[in-house]
Design an enzyme around this catalytic site. Structure first.
Site, PDB file in Angstrom:
ATOM      1  N   GLU A 269       0.917  -1.280  -0.020  1.00  0.00           N
ATOM      2  CA  GLU A 269       0.004  -0.065  -0.056  1.00  0.00           C
ATOM      3  C   GLU A 269       1.043   1.328  -0.035  1.00  0.00           C
ATOM      4  O   GLU A 269       1.817   1.457   0.666  1.00  0.00           O
ATOM      5  CB  GLU A 269      -0.939  -0.130   1.100  1.00  0.00           C
TER       6      GLU A 269
ATOM      7  N   CYS B  22      -2.090   8.132   4.269  1.00  0.00           N
ATOM      8  CA  CYS B  22      -1.913   7.845   2.930  1.00  0.00           C
ATOM      9  C   CYS B  22      -3.298   8.300   2.202  1.00  0.00           C
ATOM     10  O   CYS B  22      -3.478   8.569   1.147  1.00  0.00           O
ATOM     11  CB  CYS B  22      -1.870   6.359   2.620  1.00  0.00           C
TER      12      CYS B  22
END
Length: 549
Positions: free
Chosen positions: A300, A334
């Site tokens: 990720e 993120c």
């Protein structure tokens, strides 16, 4: 011959639920407890953090320091880096520990993680929060939802998801046969590389594969070394055997070089930058002929996450959710909101609301509980974010309407910055900044569908996004057109704040492999199923009836 382990019952793991979050309001017991933990940690710095290999604390003397980002002249800890020889020792030790660990019954592995979760929720809650606050620049609430609640959720729900995965069995058995599936750990070892911005992610990157019977080398982010060490110590106290996880801070060339050339490298579990992840993928591909099996690659990475409002949107909700999504933890999530698309019919009201809300954002040290935002993580991040702000000041298409200042004299402080652009493909709309900067493009309310198409296809990333609308048909259209624009999609809510067990988290495109942390899907990447067929009646002849005449 190994002594077999008796299976005397089919156990059921305890019912799990999301860890309740504490509020840390004025005068509360939790605020007092956290303040005491912060004071105690302050009295201990600088700490000395070793590598831990095969359960042994190893001090290599190759030193780096982790500073407090809100007070960068103060060293939180000095930590020992692993060198190439120690990485080799760690690999060898993990492979030596592998046999006993993968043969440990699931419920015994699960008990370790459930105990570790309880230790975080109780005994170590304030300690790990203090480590996250002073080391990574989080305020009390951000530390609570990360290092306490989410870490607990990862471990508790991980056990539940593993139980559910193991229960997935073939639905059919032919006469006199029994079909079953076992979920073996991978051959070799897993390499976990964790980021600075979430303490919980480190516990999950190493923990998820280990729960499934794998062994793991864990390289924590330099700027999160101490909190990661606390996580590791909690797992050790919960009963994790030596060598199952090797804790090896260290420079990337030395650590990664040894890991990726080893034939027993079985998987990468990564959270970090897109650039680094792509390099690791290339390096793995270049070594593919040297591996015993094809390594699993789970990652990720970054995002350029969006909010889009339809002309029917609730303005107050748009304003408050955008402030939180863009500026909580200084935009260093993120999932943080980086680009917004607001219709011209609502823009005057949204703009006024954002400016008013911006005046209420307190920026400062993490130990002052009134501060909503703190520092960015380090000097490199400060300079990067500063460069985008300076660029926007000179760009003829951009206007900074709030913030735009910075100061690194004491800590790495960037004032939350709001940019309005007339160019929907400007740098700050397209490039990941990873700081407290959000850019707004005002579109014609009559061009909603055209703008949805722009949002859906203008970014290389596809991590999170949010749509604000009170018109159900507009919501349906937006959800359909934005289907591939994000791995996590929110309707009338901010694009941050995924909760384990509720919104499994990850994205596609340049944002990662979309394997959904916080679900059974991620666990399936760290097992290698074996189908077993057992026949109870012997075969008397090889001839089929169709062969008879």
């Amino acid at each position: 011959m190994a002594v077999p382990t008796a299976t005397l019952a089919t156990f059921k793991v305890p019912t799990v639920a999301n860890e309740p979050t504490k509020s840390y309001g004025p005068g509360s017991a939790e605020r007092a407890g956290l303040q005491a933990a912060l004071k105690h940690l302050r009295s201990q710095v600088p700490l000395d953090i070793p590598c831990i290999v095969n359960g042994e604390e190893i001090r290599t003397g190759i030193m780096e320091k982790q500073v407090m980002p809100h007070e960068h002249k103060t060293v939180l800890c000095n930590y020992h880096n692993a060198d190439e020889a120690l990485v080799v020792k760690a690999i060898d030790g993990s492979l030596a520990a592998k046999h006993d660990w993968e043969n440990t019954p699931f419920y015994d592995r699960a008990a370790i993680f459930l105990k570790a979760a309880d230790l975080v929720a109780t005994k170590y809650r304030y300690k790990i929060m203090a480590a996250t606050m002073l080391g990574q620049g989080k305020n009390a609430w951000q530390a609570e939802i990360d290092s306490a609640a989410e870490l607990v959720d990862f471990w508790r729900f991980g056990v539940k998801f593993a139980e559910e995965l193991y229960a997935v069995q073939p639905p059919q058995n032919a006469v006199a046969t029994w079909n079953r599936t076992e979920y073996r750990p991978l051959e070799g070892f897993v390499f976990a590389v964790s980021p600075f911005n979430f303490t919980a992610i480190g516990g999950n990157l190493a923990g998820a594969p280990v729960l499934m019977g794998n062994v793991c080398l864990w390289k924590p982010a330099p700027a999160a070394t101490y909190a990661s060490y606390v996580v590791y110590e909690i797992m050790r106290e919960a009963g994790l055997p030596p060598g199952v996880i090797q804790f090896i801070p260290g420079p990337a060339p030395e650590v990664v070089g040894q890991v990726l050339k080893h034939p027993e490298f079985a998987a990468l579990h990564f959270t970090g930058s897109t650039h680094v992840f792509r390099k690791l993928w290339r390096d793995i591909g270049n070594n593919i002929e040297h591996y015993k099996s094809y390594p699993r690659i789970v990652g990720e990475t970054g995002g350029q996450n969006f909010h889009i409002a339809h002309k029917s949107a609730n303005v107050t909700s748009v304003i408050n959710n955008t402030i939180r999504a863009a500026f909580e933890y200084q935009g260093q999530k993120c999932s943080a909101c980086s680009r917004c698309y607001f219709p011209d019919n609502l823009w005057p009201e949204i703009k006024a609301g954002l400016l008013k809300a911006h005046t209420r954002i307190h920026v400062g040290g993490v130990e002052d509980f009134k501060n909503f935002a703190g520092p960015v993580i380090n000097d490199a991040s400060f300079k990067k974010v500063k460069s985008y702000i300076d660029w926007a000041k000179d760009d003829t298409d951009s206007e900074i309407i709030a913030g735009g200042t910075y100061d690194d004299s004491v800590g790495y402080y960037i004032q939350p910055t709001i940019i309005v652009t007339s160019n929907p493909k400007s740098r700050t709309m397209m490039e990941e900044i990873f700081g407290p900067v959000v850019t707004i493009y005002v579109y014609k309310a009559s061009e909603y569908e055209k703008t949805l198409d722009l949002v859906a296809h203008s970014s290389a990333y596809a991590l999170t996004g949010a749509l604000f609308s009170q018109d159900r048909y507009a919501t349906i259209l937006g959800a359909n057109m934005l289907r591939h624009a994000s791995g996590n999609f929110y309707i009338n809510d901010k694009c941050t704040g995924a909760v384990v067990g509720q919104q499994p988290f990850s994205g596609g495109r340049a944002s990662g492999t979309n394997d959904k942390a916080g679900s059974a899907a991620i666990l399936s990447r760290f097992v290698s199923p074996r189908s077993i067929k057992e026949t109870f009646v012997d075969l008397d002849d090889f001839v089929y009836p169709s062969n008879l005449v």
